[in-house]
Design a protein around this motif. Sequence first.
Motif, PDB file in Angstrom:
ATOM      1  N   UNK A 331      -1.384  12.412  11.591  1.00  0.00           N
ATOM      2  CA  UNK A 331      -1.363  10.949  11.543  1.00  0.00           C
ATOM      3  C   UNK A 331      -0.447  10.494  10.409  1.00  0.00           C
ATOM      4  N   UNK A 332       0.004   9.234  10.496  1.00  0.00           N
ATOM      5  CA  UNK A 332       0.948   8.705   9.507  1.00  0.00           C
ATOM      6  C   UNK A 332       0.213   8.132   8.294  1.00  0.00           C
ATOM      7  N   UNK A 333      -0.708   8.913   7.763  1.00  0.00           N
ATOM      8  CA  UNK A 333      -1.573   8.414   6.692  1.00  0.00           C
ATOM      9  C   UNK A 333      -0.791   8.154   5.409  1.00  0.00           C
ATOM     10  N   UNK A 334       0.189   8.979   5.098  1.00  0.00           N
ATOM     11  CA  UNK A 334       0.888   8.823   3.818  1.00  0.00           C
ATOM     12  C   UNK A 334       1.776   7.585   3.790  1.00  0.00           C
ATOM     13  N   UNK A 335       2.523   7.346   4.855  1.00  0.00           N
ATOM     14  CA  UNK A 335       3.471   6.222   4.828  1.00  0.00           C
ATOM     15  C   UNK A 335       2.788   4.891   5.121  1.00  0.00           C
ATOM     16  N   UNK A 336       1.662   4.926   5.835  1.00  0.00           N
ATOM     17  CA  UNK A 336       0.968   3.681   6.160  1.00  0.00           C
ATOM     18  C   UNK A 336      -0.012   3.279   5.062  1.00  0.00           C
ATOM     19  N   UNK A 337      -0.803   4.233   4.570  1.00  0.00           N
ATOM     20  CA  UNK A 337      -1.848   3.902   3.601  1.00  0.00           C
ATOM     21  C   UNK A 337      -1.568   4.504   2.226  1.00  0.00           C
ATOM     22  N   UNK A 338      -1.191   5.769   2.193  1.00  0.00           N
ATOM     23  CA  UNK A 338      -0.944   6.416   0.904  1.00  0.00           C
ATOM     24  C   UNK A 338       0.113   5.705   0.082  1.00  0.00           C
ATOM     25  N   UNK A 339       1.167   5.248   0.737  1.00  0.00           N
ATOM     26  CA  UNK A 339       2.234   4.573   0.001  1.00  0.00           C
ATOM     27  C   UNK A 339       1.763   3.237  -0.560  1.00  0.00           C
ATOM     28  N   UNK A 340       0.918   2.531   0.193  1.00  0.00           N
ATOM     29  CA  UNK A 340       0.347   1.283  -0.332  1.00  0.00           C
ATOM     30  C   UNK A 340      -0.503   1.558  -1.565  1.00  0.00           C
ATOM     31  N   UNK A 341      -1.279   2.630  -1.533  1.00  0.00           N
ATOM     32  CA  UNK A 341      -2.107   3.001  -2.683  1.00  0.00           C
ATOM     33  C   UNK A 341      -1.230   3.328  -3.890  1.00  0.00           C
ATOM     34  N   UNK A 342      -0.169   4.097  -3.662  1.00  0.00           N
ATOM     35  CA  UNK A 342       0.713   4.469  -4.770  1.00  0.00           C
ATOM     36  C   UNK A 342       1.435   3.239  -5.349  1.00  0.00           C
ATOM     37  N   UNK A 343       1.854   2.324  -4.485  1.00  0.00           N
ATOM     38  CA  UNK A 343       2.503   1.102  -4.976  1.00  0.00           C
ATOM     39  C   UNK A 343       1.533   0.267  -5.801  1.00  0.00           C
ATOM     40  N   UNK A 344       0.274   0.228  -5.383  1.00  0.00           N
ATOM     41  CA  UNK A 344      -0.726  -0.534  -6.132  1.00  0.00           C
ATOM     42  C   UNK A 344      -0.995   0.110  -7.487  1.00  0.00           C
ATOM     43  N   UNK A 345      -1.163   1.409  -7.510  1.00  0.00           N
ATOM     44  CA  UNK A 345      -1.445   2.082  -8.782  1.00  0.00           C
ATOM     45  C   UNK A 345      -0.286   1.923  -9.760  1.00  0.00           C
TER      46      UNK A 345
END
Length: 376
Positions: A331-345
């Motif tokens: 699944x595209x978990x990193x580009x859809x959700x993981x990247x949002x998490x990293x941008x927020x942190x």
Amino acid sequence: MATPRVHDVLLVGLGAVGAIYALILKRSGLARVTVVARSNYDAVHNHGFHFKSRKYGEITGWRPDRLVRSVAEAADRPYSYVFLTTKAIPERMTTPHLFNPFLSSPYVDTYAQPTYVFLQNGLNVEADLYHALINLGKGKPSIVSTAVWIGSNLLEPNVVEHNHFDKVTLGVYRHNDFTAETNTPAEAALLEDVGSILRAGGSTITIVPEVQRMKFSKNLWNVSFSSLAALTSYRLPAIFRAPPSDPSVSYTPYVSPTTADLITKYTIPNIRSALQELIVLGHAIGYPDTPNGLPSSIVDTVIENTRKLHIVPESTHKPSMLLDVEKGQPIEVEVIIGEAVRMARARGIEMPRVEMLYALLLVVQNQILRKLEESK
């Protein structure tokens, strides 16, 4: 009148999205289309592609101008444009690794770099290739980002079902620049050239000065609703649709009255809160809280539009992340959700609900990858 230029174009990834855009590119009459088909090469080579499209019709035995098995095989000539339509799964393969034949000798010594056009979901999917191109020292990378809306499914390796629409928003990728308000004349000319090919092929095109906001807005639905479907293994009527009121009508899933009040009390509000966390991130990135920016009201708009689609008996849509889970595909978990998490942190923003979705989907992804590794 001058004869329009016919471009050599490469498309990598002949799946549900790639097949439709390969068809569009060839239909344009403005592109000689080479397609990299990896897992479905044999099926397409032997039988051609079968399109079942409400927009483009029933087409059997379709083939691009050239079909190849790998990017390395395609790296024998210059291209004006390289379209990337694969799913973005960096855990399996990064984009620079995929395009290594274009980023190394003899290609870099013989040909100029093409413009890379990303038709992929997710945030910052272009960044890895951007850095790889910078490291070549061949000048400023030429990358076009897109937000794509399309309804298509791959029924068999060489059979795609497509509904009545496909539309693309085009913009130039500018690394770490999320707030540009205008395109330069050169950027505008590039986008119009790409857009004219797709438009001539039948697609609906919009050109904007800043496309990352569009991608961010589109990503809101994937983070919230596609994640929910993947984690629960249920389509979205499971949180919106009432039971059948007509004995002659049958459908599933629907919300059981037994605990419907709990869905209303806990599930929907937590989806809303996750979306609100993303809006805070978007505003911190620089997207304004305006109708033409990223309005806070988009949270309720996304929820209400999704509800309307999935309260009706005819609702059969299955989010792509759920489809991937069911098929045992990454699944595209990193580009859809993981990247949002990293941008927020990186900006000191807390997103506990989104991080929880990410944490749970990491387990799902881990087990999908484990099974794929064991099957080798």
